[in-house]
Design an enzyme around this catalytic site. Sequence first.
Site, short mmCIF file in Angstrom:
data_model
loop_
_atom_site.label_atom_id
_atom_site.label_comp_id
_atom_site.label_asym_id
_atom_site.label_seq_id
_atom_site.Cartn_x
_atom_site.Cartn_y
_atom_site.Cartn_z
N GLU A 1 46.41 20.43 107.65
CA GLU A 1 46.89 21.66 106.80
C GLU A 1 48.31 22.07 107.48
O GLU A 1 48.58 22.20 108.40
CB GLU A 1 45.80 22.58 107.07
CG GLU A 1 46.27 24.21 106.73
CD GLU A 1 46.56 24.10 105.11
OE1 GLU A 1 45.81 23.66 104.36
OE2 GLU A 1 47.73 24.70 104.56
N HIS B 1 32.40 29.60 87.51
CA HIS B 1 32.27 29.40 86.02
C HIS B 1 30.92 28.74 85.43
O HIS B 1 30.68 27.92 85.92
CB HIS B 1 33.68 28.86 85.43
CG HIS B 1 34.71 29.62 85.62
ND1 HIS B 1 35.14 30.44 84.76
CD2 HIS B 1 35.77 29.58 86.40
CE1 HIS B 1 36.25 31.14 85.28
NE2 HIS B 1 36.68 30.63 86.07
N ILE C 1 44.15 20.55 90.66
CA ILE C 1 42.90 21.23 90.58
C ILE C 1 43.06 22.82 90.26
O ILE C 1 43.01 23.72 91.12
CB ILE C 1 42.00 21.05 92.18
CG1 ILE C 1 42.03 19.42 92.36
CG2 ILE C 1 40.68 21.67 91.84
CD1 ILE C 1 41.40 18.79 91.49
N CYS D 1 37.46 51.26 108.10
CA CYS D 1 37.38 51.26 106.56
C CYS D 1 36.21 50.43 106.30
O CYS D 1 35.13 50.81 105.38
CB CYS D 1 38.68 50.92 105.97
SG CYS D 1 40.05 51.93 106.24
#
Lengths: 413, 478
Positions: B33, B51, B338, B405
């Site tokens: 990476e 999807h 992709i 938070c």
Amino acid sequence: MIKHDIVIVGGGPAGMAAAVAAYDRGVTDVVIIDREDTPGGILRQCIHNGFGLHKLGQELTGPEYATVYAVKVAERGIKVYTGTTVLSVTQDRIVTATGREGIVQIQAGAVVLTMGCRERSRGALNTPGTRPAGVFSAGTAQKLINIDGYMPGKKAVILGSGDIGLIMARRMTLEGAKVEAVCEIMPYSGGLTRNIVQCLEDYDIPLYLGTTVVEIHGKKRLEGVTIAQVDENRREIPDTRRYIECDTLLLSVGLVPENELTIAAGISMDRVTGGAIVDENCHTEISGIFARGNVLHVHDLVDYVSDEAERAGCGAADYVKNGVQAGEYIPVKAVGGVRYVIPQHINRNATGEISLFMRVAQPSGKARITARQGETILATATKLKTAPGEMEKLIIRPGLLGTGEITVEIEQL
Amino acid sequence: MERYDVLIAGAGVTGGMIARELSRYNLSVCLLEKENDVACGATKANSGIIHGGHDPVPGTLKARLNAIGNPMLFEACRQLNVPHRRNESMVCAFGPDEEPAVDRLYQRGLENGIEGLEVITGDMARQLEPALSTQITKALLIKNSGIVCPYSLTIAAVGNAMDNGVTLKRNFEINKIEKTDGLFTVCSANGETVQGEYLINCAGCAADKIAAMAGDGFYTINPRAGEYMLMDKSEGGRVSRTIFQTPGKEGKGILVTPTVHGNLLTGPTAQAVDSGDSTFTSAQQLEKIQRLAAKSVPGVNFRQVITSFSGVRSSVDGGDFIIRMSDKVEKFAHVAAIDSPGLTCCVSIAVYVVDMLAQAGLKLTEKENWNGTREDPLAFSKMDMDQKNKVIAENPAYGKIVCRCETITEGEIMESLTRQPVALDLDGVKRRTRSGMGRCQGGFCSPYIMKLIAQHTGTDMTAVTKNGGSSYIAVHKL
């Protein structure tokens, strides 16, 4: 479950002043819960001077001012739960908090909410551009420098001329950084005049009014910002763009009362102030829950925070001793150039002086601010000039209160 | 020199999922990476939609991998304990002109073998989602679609792969690939070198460059940026389903969707950019998002925006995924282009790629002790009182709230610094714990987290970065 007469949520200046006032009013079983390991709140990182002139009659730094109250708290033996974060407050006043020792649940006789405020972030501004390191809220940079001892950058632009931004312009300069400019989107500064003089003018730092940052540049670390002038609708004026090279952008673009606990507790809120709706004793619409300080509305000076928070402390103490004050509520409305008034309503049976706090919507020259009830003038004050950045105050003397809505308005003179 | 059976270029969701799939077998696998963390490219900034599969053109690889990939991804989310929800989605038509598009998508969905599709009227749509515009006259309801947190998914997939023996090398930006004696020698910009028998290219927007370096650069990636605006949790309940508009020439158009964390997400725009690094936002596009999102859901309160961002998708002319063994370079696999619905297809792509490698000669023998599950990171805010007290008693750091938070504790921050793949920077901690993702956007907690990172890694605060490289935060000690 533990029981305490009064639980104060937040150990900043408001919380400590409320605790001390409640104690001195005769309710000694008071505890403060604070998330930091040392109470004092944001004052601890405000190492500049100018605190205490009104309230204590001497000029102190933030940590010194906090210490004055921390000593008062300690002298009275008021317990402070440090490193402890309140997770929830319920309408029947059960306060749940967590710390390294575990979860603590307290049934409180009364609760005073003094959580303070936070800064608006870059995300909330929605400034276009990249998202590199080097963009800080002014308060985060202040904490890095004053508490942690690290410089956030060498060459800075400051967006927003709120007081923290102005203070940080001077602070960065004193520590060797170059502050290229302070940009303010409004045609006037949101900060105190004394800070503009002492933090910008004394150091030749330019203040560009009606100007904002329209784009942020740099992949990993900030490389520069594009600034541009804006019109009265805050829309960019074409052909006014200018690139400033810098590695740091500090944002001082407004403070937001931190009311997550308040909202979760189902307490009615004021859309303008971002704080709870309260009466003259800082009592919210939920029985036994009080709020004051920056969590109620954002202040310019800590002196007034302490002053007002004492009112909340006394209110909470009276509630613990006597229960709810009977009587109908008179609404207080901001009209004609006044943006908001605190309290939002007053008990008809209120005794003693009643202080009204307000902010104007626009800067103006000589003006008169008046609180009226029908034809009766309850209080009035003439100001040589007013500005949204300076909180105004009126005092209603005892015995004047009648029936019917109270309005507060400003007239140009 | 380190030598592996399989090298994977790119630790996005595709590379991560392929690594996990390969970790089932007795193979040495290394994931390379270029950034300081996984999930830093298109994976970290997309719509996070699982999807249904009604959209891809029938017969394409996208159509096939979406149809089988949807249930596979739901299953993987369960195994990896990744936040996800089958929240359904709708494609909305505004008036008679757009209604045929809904019918076309329905037909296309049937052709793709998708179940759970239903054409409904505008009124039925508003019954399901009361916040929808009164201008909506017809909609396609997609019952099998869902939402997932894409970077949590990738972190979990890579973590699970690492638990099963995969090696991750970060800051490994490939700048040279040589092939001699059946072995790929891959060099990084900072002088590291690894060797591998197989090389899988899932380098996202850099896939065309990697393919060219390997000697088979037959395609060009056209990076397309999509800008988003993320709203505070106070807006998160505006809709329950993902709301699409009928697709136009700019892709699937602007959607309005809840996220698995309870925020509301709107976007994306679509514009051509120079490279995968072009993740800037522009005033014009952000205005467009607001205008078009309000068309579907008029009540969205954009004053509640907490951040805006841009993600760059790796698209190619022709539009289908490029997944095949190289014709020119033996044992080199293309897994390129992709873009949407790539996230939905990450598991089906991984299985497809592993099959492809097996056909190309990679020997697959299953490990006896492979474990495909990964425990959920301890999330304090989701625990009940007893659980909270128990974890605090075991480790008091779980009692200390760092991010107010999102209610994230020091214990969770420390877990993100010690659990594979460990966080090395502020953004890494943020993606693993959500600290700094709330309303104040890290204003209060970032100095404290910087201190924890510095302490844990035995460095100074000046060495702590936002996201690796020169993204330092503190410049010097006073």
